[in-house]
Design a protein around this motif. Structure first.
Motif, PDB file in Angstrom:
ATOM      1  N   ALA A  46       0.833  -1.200   0.000  1.00 21.97           N
ATOM      2  CA  ALA A  46       0.000   0.000   0.000  1.00 21.97           C
ATOM      3  C   ALA A  46       0.872   1.256   0.000  1.00 21.97           C
ATOM      4  O   ALA A  46       0.585   2.223  -0.728  1.00 21.97           O
ATOM      5  CB  ALA A  46      -0.933  -0.007   1.207  1.00 21.97           C
ATOM      6  N   ASP A  47       1.924   1.245   0.801  1.00 23.12           N
ATOM      7  CA  ASP A  47       2.835   2.400   0.847  1.00 23.12           C
ATOM      8  C   ASP A  47       3.511   2.617  -0.503  1.00 23.12           C
ATOM      9  O   ASP A  47       3.624   3.750  -0.969  1.00 23.12           O
ATOM     10  CB  ASP A  47       3.897   2.210   1.930  1.00 23.12           C
ATOM     11  CG  ASP A  47       3.337   2.333   3.332  1.00 23.12           C
ATOM     12  OD1 ASP A  47       2.178   2.771   3.492  1.00 23.12           O
ATOM     13  OD2 ASP A  47       4.063   1.974   4.294  1.00 23.12           O
ATOM     14  N   LEU A  48       3.965   1.529  -1.129  1.00 26.91           N
ATOM     15  CA  LEU A  48       4.611   1.655  -2.444  1.00 26.91           C
ATOM     16  C   LEU A  48       3.635   2.183  -3.487  1.00 26.91           C
ATOM     17  O   LEU A  48       4.001   3.034  -4.305  1.00 26.91           O
ATOM     18  CB  LEU A  48       5.176   0.301  -2.880  1.00 26.91           C
ATOM     19  CG  LEU A  48       6.437  -0.150  -2.174  1.00 26.91           C
ATOM     20  CD1 LEU A  48       6.790  -1.583  -2.564  1.00 26.91           C
ATOM     21  CD2 LEU A  48       7.593   0.781  -2.469  1.00 26.91           C
ATOM     22  N   ALA A  49       2.418   1.686  -3.453  1.00 23.08           N
ATOM     23  CA  ALA A  49       1.415   2.167  -4.407  1.00 23.08           C
ATOM     24  C   ALA A  49       1.159   3.661  -4.207  1.00 23.08           C
ATOM     25  O   ALA A  49       1.016   4.414  -5.177  1.00 23.08           O
ATOM     26  CB  ALA A  49       0.124   1.376  -4.244  1.00 23.08           C
ATOM     27  N   GLN A  50       1.107   4.075  -2.951  1.00 25.29           N
ATOM     28  CA  GLN A  50       0.869   5.501  -2.650  1.00 25.29           C
ATOM     29  C   GLN A  50       2.048   6.342  -3.137  1.00 25.29           C
ATOM     30  O   GLN A  50       1.864   7.407  -3.717  1.00 25.29           O
ATOM     31  CB  GLN A  50       0.647   5.683  -1.157  1.00 25.29           C
ATOM     32  CG  GLN A  50       0.286   7.107  -0.782  1.00 25.29           C
ATOM     33  CD  GLN A  50       0.016   7.243   0.703  1.00 25.29           C
ATOM     34  OE1 GLN A  50       0.314   6.346   1.491  1.00 25.29           O
ATOM     35  NE2 GLN A  50      -0.545   8.364   1.095  1.00 25.29           N
ATOM     36  N   LEU A  51       3.262   5.855  -2.905  1.00 18.42           N
ATOM     37  CA  LEU A  51       4.453   6.598  -3.346  1.00 18.42           C
ATOM     38  C   LEU A  51       4.503   6.687  -4.866  1.00 18.42           C
ATOM     39  O   LEU A  51       4.822   7.739  -5.411  1.00 18.42           O
ATOM     40  CB  LEU A  51       5.721   5.915  -2.831  1.00 18.42           C
ATOM     41  CG  LEU A  51       5.987   6.073  -1.337  1.00 18.42           C
ATOM     42  CD1 LEU A  51       7.166   5.185  -0.924  1.00 18.42           C
ATOM     43  CD2 LEU A  51       6.260   7.527  -0.982  1.00 18.42           C
ATOM     44  N   LYS A  52       4.185   5.621  -5.556  1.00 19.23           N
ATOM     45  CA  LYS A  52       4.182   5.639  -7.025  1.00 19.23           C
ATOM     46  C   LYS A  52       3.117   6.584  -7.544  1.00 19.23           C
ATOM     47  O   LYS A  52       3.338   7.292  -8.513  1.00 19.23           O
ATOM     48  CB  LYS A  52       3.956   4.235  -7.572  1.00 19.23           C
ATOM     49  CG  LYS A  52       5.159   3.348  -7.464  1.00 19.23           C
ATOM     50  CD  LYS A  52       4.883   1.970  -8.058  1.00 19.23           C
ATOM     51  CE  LYS A  52       6.074   1.088  -7.948  1.00 19.23           C
ATOM     52  NZ  LYS A  52       5.808  -0.266  -8.503  1.00 19.23           N
TER      53      LYS A  52
END
Length: 56
Positions: A46-52
């Motif tokens: 979820a964090d990676l998706a938000q950062l992307k």
């Protein structure tokens, strides 16, 4: 000849615990660890998706 699919360590352990009788505290510890690791992986995804999404 078809390639044999290699199981992940998690799949191997889940299969083992499903097919063998183990001490209740061992099974409980595995389930807690598995849930914890799964939760961490979901949060990281979820964090990676938000950062992307924020980098666009």
């Amino acid at each position: 000849m078809a390639e044999k699919k290699t199981k992940t360590p998690r799949e191997v352990l889940r299969t083992y615990f499903d097919e063998h009788e183990v001490e209740p505290e061992v099974l409980r510890a595995w389930q807690e660890l598995d849930t914890t690791v799964e939760g961490v992986a979901l949060r990281l995804a979820a964090d990676l998706a938000q950062l992307k999404g924020g980098a666009k």
